[in-house]
Design an enzyme around this catalytic site. Structure first.
Site, PDB file in Angstrom:
ATOM      1  CB  CYS A 173       3.657   9.776  -5.520  1.00 25.14           C
ATOM      2  SG  CYS A 173       3.499   9.589  -3.743  1.00 25.14           S
ATOM      3  CB  SER A 226      -2.069   6.359   3.509  1.00 22.48           C
ATOM      4  OG  SER A 226      -1.111   5.363   3.243  1.00 22.48           O
TER       5      SER A 226
END
Length: 383
Positions: free
Chosen positions: A325, A199
């Site tokens: 998250c 990412s």
């Protein structure tokens, strides 16, 4: 006058690297056309895309045709899991994964199970390291289509035994998917894997760019409706300027990775030792040695994690907490639960190229008082 803010949440998103900013601005002028068309502007866009793919592939040590760009790291993780399972559905429908995978991988596993598949979760020890013996037995079971292992814990920083896990997978003939979001651009990723994701905003690239690598010979089938772009691996038009910036910044951070690790790792050691010594009833979690160079997590008894984050934010410190998250929920982190460690008052600190020793010293100077004040408000005194 208040002191300048200190950003300590690079594991969520690192500040934009200067190389990324420069590349992004340049590509906005040249990279707006569709690289799939034939006219002049499109050919220029295609040149930029090909160069970005070649640069990212070279940095990762893979072939350009093995690497695709995706709209995010999460999209890459979903495609890695669901595509890897789809490609081997004739072998079986079982996914093996560690108990501390990122929520993106676990959500893909949940979708697979809801569709009639099976999933086996492999435990970790108290330091957050994979139980390799249990893993080896799990991947040898009949009907295993894919195994998934995070390269390094996004919550506690523990490096996973990727080489040993990959060897067990190779012995069993099971492809291994590695989520390398926290490792790429910071530490070398061991080989032996078949599928990998990363990412861009974790290494200082722009948000909205993920990497999906599928090695040649790997059985992988897109879980999406057919789309001819990115070798059929990810649908839709790419944000080409962001892709160019992601590839340029990846090359830059990879070149500096060893030096940055050598600079940041002692700062993490300092945080680990000082927090343990100066804050009562605290548990510093994760492996103190087999770890990422920039990340440390600790939990404070008798303190609400959300209150601690707000208190730190008021003093200018941006940190993360709990399951990074899934922090919109009040449920404790699945990673800390799997490790069997304290999850109260959890703080994750993650450093980056702009973090100074002075920033860390200021944080360490203020933390004990902030924790003590919150405990006093809660009626917990005398610690």
């Amino acid at each position: 006058m208040s002191a300048s803010p200190v950003y300590l949440d690079a594991a969520t998103a690192a500040p934009l690297h200067p190389v990324a900013r420069q590349a992004l601005l340049a590509a906005l002028d040249d990279g707006w056309a569709d690289p799939g068309k034939l006219y002049t502007q499109a050919r220029r866009a295609r040149q930029l895309l090909d160069a970005a793919r070649a640069a990212a592939a070279e940095t990762l040590g893979v072939r350009p045709d093995e690497l695709s760009f995706t709209p995010s790291g999460t999209a890459a993780a979903h495609a890695a899991v669901l595509g890897g399972l789809a490609g081997r559905r004739r072998v079986g429908r079982r996914l093996v994964h560690s108990a501390i995978e990122h929520s993106a991988v676990l959500h893909a596993a949940e979708r697979h199970v809801a569709d009639g598949g099976e999933a086996t979760s492999v435990p970790v020890d108290r330091l957050g390291g994979l139980d390799v013996d249990v893993w080896a037995a799990a991947v040898r079971a009949p009907g295993v289509a894919l195994a998934a292992l995070i390269a390094a814990s996004h919550e506690v920083g523990t490096l996973q035994p990727v080489s040993e896990a990959a060897a067990a997978c190779a012995d069993a003939g099971v492809p291994l998917y590695v989520d390398a979001a926290q490792a790429v651009g910071r530490v070398p990723v061991p080989g032996g894997w078949s599928v990998l994701s990363a990412s861009a905003h974790k290494w200082g690239g722009p948000a909205g760019v993920g990497l999906l690598v599928v090695r040649k010979g790997t059985r992988w089938e897109s879980p999406y409706p057919a789309d001819e772009r990115e070798s059929g691996r990810t649908p839709g038009a790419l944000n080409l300027p962001a892709v160019v910036a992601a590839a340029a910044s990846l090359r830059a951070v990879a070149a500096d990775a060893a030096a940055e690790a050598a600079r940041l790792s002692p700062l993490v050691d300092l945080i680990r030792s000082r927090v343990a010594a100066e804050v009562p009833d605290v548990e510093v979690v994760g492996d103190p040695e087999r770890r990422l160079p920039h990340l440390v997590t600790f939990s404070c008894l008798y303190v609400d994690g959300e209150a601690l984050l707000h208190a730190l934010d008021r003093r200018g410190f941006a940190v993360s907490s709990g399951s990074s998250c899934t922090s919109s929920t009040l449920r404790p982190s699945h990673v800390l639960e799997a490790m069997g460690v304290l999850s109260h008052g959890n703080v994750r600190i993650s450093l980056h190229r702009e973090t100074s020793a002075a920033d860390v010293e200021r944080f360490l100077a203020e933390l004990p008082g902030i924790v003590a004040a919150l405990r006093a408000e809660a009626g917990v005194v005398g610690l």
